[in-house]
Write an enzyme that holds these catalytic residues in place. Structure first.
Site, PDB file in Angstrom:
ATOM      1  N   HIS A 114       0.847  -1.207   0.000  1.00  0.00           N
ATOM      2  CA  HIS A 114       0.000   0.000   0.000  1.00  0.00           C
ATOM      3  C   HIS A 114       0.882   1.258   0.000  1.00  0.00           C
ATOM      4  O   HIS A 114       0.616   2.214  -0.738  1.00  0.00           O
ATOM      5  CB  HIS A 114      -0.884   0.055   1.252  1.00  0.00           C
ATOM      6  CG  HIS A 114      -1.929  -1.013   1.351  1.00  0.00           C
ATOM      7  ND1 HIS A 114      -2.107  -1.784   2.471  1.00  0.00           N
ATOM      8  CD2 HIS A 114      -2.877  -1.422   0.462  1.00  0.00           C
ATOM      9  CE1 HIS A 114      -3.119  -2.625   2.284  1.00  0.00           C
ATOM     10  NE2 HIS A 114      -3.595  -2.427   1.064  1.00  0.00           N
TER      11      HIS A 114
ATOM     12  N   SER B 153      -3.099  -7.857   2.839  1.00  0.00           N
ATOM     13  CA  SER B 153      -3.425  -7.648   4.258  1.00  0.00           C
ATOM     14  C   SER B 153      -3.914  -8.954   4.882  1.00  0.00           C
ATOM     15  O   SER B 153      -3.599  -9.269   6.031  1.00  0.00           O
ATOM     16  CB  SER B 153      -4.519  -6.590   4.398  1.00  0.00           C
ATOM     17  OG  SER B 153      -4.065  -5.354   3.937  1.00  0.00           O
TER      18      SER B 153
ATOM     19  N   ARG C 167      -1.763  -6.330  -8.464  1.00  0.00           N
ATOM     20  CA  ARG C 167      -0.520  -7.039  -8.152  1.00  0.00           C
ATOM     21  C   ARG C 167      -0.236  -8.133  -9.165  1.00  0.00           C
ATOM     22  O   ARG C 167       0.899  -8.366  -9.554  1.00  0.00           O
ATOM     23  CB  ARG C 167      -0.618  -7.690  -6.756  1.00  0.00           C
ATOM     24  CG  ARG C 167      -0.655  -6.705  -5.625  1.00  0.00           C
ATOM     25  CD  ARG C 167      -1.167  -7.339  -4.374  1.00  0.00           C
ATOM     26  NE  ARG C 167      -2.560  -7.769  -4.539  1.00  0.00           N
ATOM     27  CZ  ARG C 167      -3.351  -8.166  -3.570  1.00  0.00           C
ATOM     28  NH1 ARG C 167      -2.902  -8.228  -2.341  1.00  0.00           N
ATOM     29  NH2 ARG C 167      -4.598  -8.515  -3.802  1.00  0.00           N
TER      30      ARG C 167
ATOM     31  N   LYS D 281     -17.970  -5.388   9.100  1.00  0.00           N
ATOM     32  CA  LYS D 281     -16.714  -6.129   9.270  1.00  0.00           C
ATOM     33  C   LYS D 281     -16.183  -5.939  10.682  1.00  0.00           C
ATOM     34  O   LYS D 281     -16.400  -4.907  11.312  1.00  0.00           O
ATOM     35  CB  LYS D 281     -15.673  -5.621   8.268  1.00  0.00           C
ATOM     36  CG  LYS D 281     -15.622  -6.454   7.005  1.00  0.00           C
ATOM     37  CD  LYS D 281     -14.307  -6.200   6.309  1.00  0.00           C
ATOM     38  CE  LYS D 281     -14.173  -6.996   5.035  1.00  0.00           C
ATOM     39  NZ  LYS D 281     -12.972  -6.590   4.291  1.00  0.00           N
TER      40      LYS D 281
END
Ligand code: PNS
Length: 160
Positions: free
Chosen positions: A19, A130, A92, A43
């Site tokens: 990030h 993450s 990515r 969440k």
């Protein structure tokens, strides 16, 4: 002169070196970059919103055209509120592409004035997420080189 404001939305739970790499790259091409943390009441995050804001602020202090904020609801609505014309997302690997394409096209349908700009993080971060960081931290693996030092310290404190 037109000033291009971009938002970089995400959960950042936790912030990774991937990030940070993308924030650095984005801050070089946009006049202003707003890192926007999603406030998702459904969440149960590892780090609270305040903790994530604090860590992101610490890591972006030296970039004068970067600021950190949070948002709730539709990302496109938030983008319009802060006068952003672009949304930055990282890709990515090819596996990210399908989800990102779907999201970018849906966002374009919702708000045609907003452009999604994809950037590639450094190759050394191409396997980093993450989710994996949370998993290996919980199993006691070292996080050096994967997350900023401030995140590593806080993760150790949280997990121990
Ligand atoms: O960190 P993530 O999970 O990759 O970030 C995903 C995020 C926050 C960019 C995405 O879930 C989002 O924009 N959520 C806000 C709600 C929204 O606008 N949903 C419609 C997406 S097409």
């Amino acid at each position: 002169m037109i000033r291009v404001i971009a938002i970089y939305p995400g959960s950042f739970d936790p912030l990774t070196n991937g990030h940070v790499d993308l924030i650095d790259r984005g801050s070089k091409i946009f006049d202003e970059l707003i890192v926007a943390i999603l406030r998702n009441p459904e969440k149960d995050p590892l780090f609270s919103l305040d903790e994530r804001l604090e860590m992101l602020q610490a890591m972006t202090l030296h970039r004068k055209n970067v600021r950190v904020d949070s948002f709730e609801g539709l990302m496109v609505d938030y983008a319009m509120r802060v006068n952003a014309s672009a949304v930055l997302r990282g890709i990515r690997a090819i596996s990210d592409y399908e989800y990102e394409l779907q999201m970018a096209l849906m966002n374009r349908k919702l708000e045609p004035r907003l452009e999604t700009v994809f950037m590639l993080p450094g190759v050394s971060y191409s396997y980093l997420s993450s989710k994996l960081v949370r998993e290996i931290a919980q199993l006691g693996a070292p996080l050096t080189g994967l997350v900023p030092a401030i995140v590593e310290e806080r993760m150790k404190a949280k997990i121990s």
